[in-house]
Design a protein around this motif. Sequence first.
Motif, PDB file in Angstrom:
ATOM      1  N   SER A  30      89.243  35.996  39.030  1.00 26.87           N
ATOM      2  CA  SER A  30      89.144  35.713  37.597  1.00 26.87           C
ATOM      3  C   SER A  30      88.575  36.914  36.857  1.00 26.87           C
ATOM      4  N   GLN A  31      88.646  36.862  35.535  1.00 23.49           N
ATOM      5  CA  GLN A  31      88.115  37.946  34.719  1.00 23.49           C
ATOM      6  C   GLN A  31      86.603  38.070  34.871  1.00 23.49           C
ATOM      7  N   ASN A  32      85.920  36.947  35.030  1.00 24.48           N
ATOM      8  CA  ASN A  32      84.472  36.997  35.241  1.00 24.48           C
ATOM      9  C   ASN A  32      84.136  37.674  36.559  1.00 24.48           C
ATOM     10  N   GLN A  33      84.956  37.447  37.580  1.00 25.85           N
ATOM     11  CA  GLN A  33      84.734  38.105  38.860  1.00 25.85           C
ATOM     12  C   GLN A  33      84.952  39.611  38.748  1.00 25.85           C
ATOM     13  N   TYR A  34      85.935  40.022  37.970  1.00 25.20           N
ATOM     14  CA  TYR A  34      86.180  41.450  37.778  1.00 25.20           C
ATOM     15  C   TYR A  34      84.998  42.120  37.065  1.00 25.20           C
ATOM     16  N   LYS A  35      84.370  41.401  36.138  1.00 25.30           N
ATOM     17  CA  LYS A  35      83.197  41.948  35.459  1.00 25.30           C
ATOM     18  C   LYS A  35      82.049  42.151  36.448  1.00 25.30           C
ATOM     19  N   VAL A  36      81.923  41.242  37.407  1.00 19.77           N
ATOM     20  CA  VAL A  36      80.890  41.387  38.429  1.00 19.77           C
ATOM     21  C   VAL A  36      81.180  42.599  39.305  1.00 19.77           C
ATOM     22  N   LEU A  37      82.454  42.828  39.617  1.00 23.87           N
ATOM     23  CA  LEU A  37      82.825  44.017  40.393  1.00 23.87           C
ATOM     24  C   LEU A  37      82.449  45.289  39.643  1.00 23.87           C
ATOM     25  N   ASP A  38      82.628  45.276  38.321  1.00 22.77           N
ATOM     26  CA  ASP A  38      82.224  46.440  37.521  1.00 22.77           C
ATOM     27  C   ASP A  38      80.718  46.672  37.622  1.00 22.77           C
ATOM     28  N   GLU A  39      79.946  45.590  37.621  1.00 23.09           N
ATOM     29  CA  GLU A  39      78.495  45.721  37.752  1.00 23.09           C
ATOM     30  C   GLU A  39      78.127  46.290  39.122  1.00 23.09           C
ATOM     31  N   MET A  40      78.834  45.876  40.162  1.00 27.53           N
ATOM     32  CA  MET A  40      78.587  46.408  41.501  1.00 27.53           C
ATOM     33  C   MET A  40      78.868  47.907  41.549  1.00 27.53           C
ATOM     34  N   ILE A  41      79.973  48.320  40.936  1.00 31.58           N
ATOM     35  CA  ILE A  41      80.341  49.734  40.928  1.00 31.58           C
ATOM     36  C   ILE A  41      79.318  50.556  40.145  1.00 31.58           C
ATOM     37  N   LEU A  42      78.866  50.023  38.995  1.00 29.61           N
ATOM     38  CA  LEU A  42      77.867  50.734  38.198  1.00 29.61           C
ATOM     39  C   LEU A  42      76.531  50.848  38.941  1.00 29.61           C
ATOM     40  N   THR A  43      76.186  49.828  39.712  1.00 25.88           N
ATOM     41  CA  THR A  43      74.947  49.892  40.490  1.00 25.88           C
ATOM     42  C   THR A  43      75.040  50.957  41.571  1.00 25.88           C
ATOM     43  N   GLY A  44      76.199  51.045  42.232  1.00 24.09           N
ATOM     44  CA  GLY A  44      76.393  52.110  43.208  1.00 24.09           C
ATOM     45  C   GLY A  44      76.299  53.486  42.575  1.00 24.09           C
ATOM     46  N   GLN A  45      76.810  53.614  41.350  1.00 19.86           N
ATOM     47  CA  GLN A  45      76.698  54.882  40.619  1.00 19.86           C
ATOM     48  C   GLN A  45      75.239  55.191  40.285  1.00 19.86           C
ATOM     49  N   PHE A  46      74.484  54.166  39.910  1.00 19.96           N
ATOM     50  CA  PHE A  46      73.059  54.351  39.611  1.00 19.96           C
ATOM     51  C   PHE A  46      72.295  54.839  40.845  1.00 19.96           C
ATOM     52  N   ILE A  47      72.591  54.266  42.007  1.00 24.07           N
ATOM     53  CA  ILE A  47      71.931  54.684  43.243  1.00 24.07           C
ATOM     54  C   ILE A  47      72.271  56.129  43.563  1.00 24.07           C
ATOM     55  N   ARG A  48      73.528  56.490  43.401  1.00 22.48           N
ATOM     56  CA  ARG A  48      73.945  57.865  43.708  1.00 22.48           C
ATOM     57  C   ARG A  48      73.259  58.867  42.779  1.00 22.48           C
ATOM     58  N   ASN A  49      73.258  58.588  41.484  1.00 18.87           N
ATOM     59  CA  ASN A  49      72.636  59.510  40.531  1.00 18.87           C
ATOM     60  C   ASN A  49      71.123  59.593  40.724  1.00 18.87           C
ATOM     61  N   SER A  50      70.504  58.481  41.100  1.00 21.89           N
ATOM     62  CA  SER A  50      69.057  58.494  41.349  1.00 21.89           C
ATOM     63  C   SER A  50      68.727  59.365  42.558  1.00 21.89           C
ATOM     64  N   CYS A  51      69.562  59.284  43.596  1.00 19.41           N
ATOM     65  CA  CYS A  51      69.356  60.120  44.780  1.00 19.41           C
ATOM     66  C   CYS A  51      69.534  61.603  44.432  1.00 19.41           C
ATOM     67  N   LEU A  52      70.507  61.885  43.588  1.00 24.16           N
ATOM     68  CA  LEU A  52      70.732  63.266  43.191  1.00 24.16           C
ATOM     69  C   LEU A  52      69.544  63.801  42.379  1.00 24.16           C
ATOM     70  N   ARG A  53      69.003  63.000  41.481  1.00 22.03           N
ATOM     71  CA  ARG A  53      67.838  63.412  40.705  1.00 22.03           C
ATOM     72  C   ARG A  53      66.639  63.642  41.623  1.00 22.03           C
ATOM     73  N   TYR A  54      66.474  62.796  42.630  1.00 21.48           N
ATOM     74  CA  TYR A  54      65.364  62.962  43.575  1.00 21.48           C
ATOM     75  C   TYR A  54      65.504  64.275  44.337  1.00 21.48           C
ATOM     76  N   TRP A  55      66.735  64.632  44.706  1.00 19.76           N
ATOM     77  CA  TRP A  55      66.973  65.900  45.418  1.00 19.76           C
ATOM     78  C   TRP A  55      66.684  67.095  44.510  1.00 19.76           C
ATOM     79  N   MET A  56      67.024  66.989  43.229  1.00 14.30           N
ATOM     80  CA  MET A  56      66.787  68.081  42.290  1.00 14.30           C
ATOM     81  C   MET A  56      65.295  68.299  42.034  1.00 14.30           C
TER      82      MET A  56
END
Length: 289
Positions: A11-37
């Motif tokens: 459903s469309q609501n499920q797709y919105k949840v998938l977007d939230e999952m993808i954005l959270t993975g992006q947040f983790i990646r960028n946070s790790c990169l900032r920690y390395w910098m």
Amino acid sequence: MLVIEAKLKGSQNQYKVLDEMILTGQFIRNSCLRYWMDNKNVKRNDLQKLCAVLAKDKNFPWAKKLNSQARQASADRTWQSIQRFYRNCRLNKPGKKGYPKFKKFTRSVEYKNTGYKLSTDRKKIEFIDGFKAGVFELWTTRDLVWYSQQQISRVRVVRKADGYYCQFLVNVERKETHNFEGNTVGIDLGLNAFYTDSNGNAVKNPKYLRKSEKRLNKLQRRLSRRHQLGKPQSNNYHKARKQLGKQHLKISRQRKDYAVKTAMALIQSHDLVVYVDAERRAEGRFKDC
């Protein structure tokens, strides 16, 4: 290794949840990169530990919803980009060394062995981490029922222009039987012809991109007309953006399909294929395939 891709139907609501999952993975990646910098002598294990710290941080309640192994996979992506940068520096690669950058438009999130559950008939998948995206149907031409749960090492959710897909990385050994007949051929890739072999045969280049330029230009003009500078974009703009993305995706699939089928026919009809290495073309050397 074998990669099997299936389209996720929900459903469309499920797709919105998938977007939230993808954005959270992006947040983790960028946070790790900032920690390395911001720190010196950071190792891969330090980034893995940071994932647990972010999950316990009350300022980021959404980070805990993502499966722990999915958070680690996002950190691994950061470490891979860091290693690539270090390697280019050691090799003194000319030009830019590929310094890691923050991601703005991530389109995928990756799970390892937990956080999801496949049905017994392998036709449905359920994401069971904190986001609770629910059950999705898997639409694919490849049947996953022939592979056990232990053979599936990674599951990646990918957002494309025409929907959401699930890619399964399967640990399986592929064997191709071939009768040796002594057929040897050399090939050279080109622009006018897809490739020309040592026997004088030339395989035509279908030029899918050139044939679709008129359609692409039309969709691009439509997108430009609907763009509003400095304002939130309208629904018509997003519709035009999706249409342009679908056309690019179609061309990409056409080119990949033609390349794979042509290469398979070439390999199956010859015992040895030799191709020109582009980096050593000037030296006149060849590389075995």
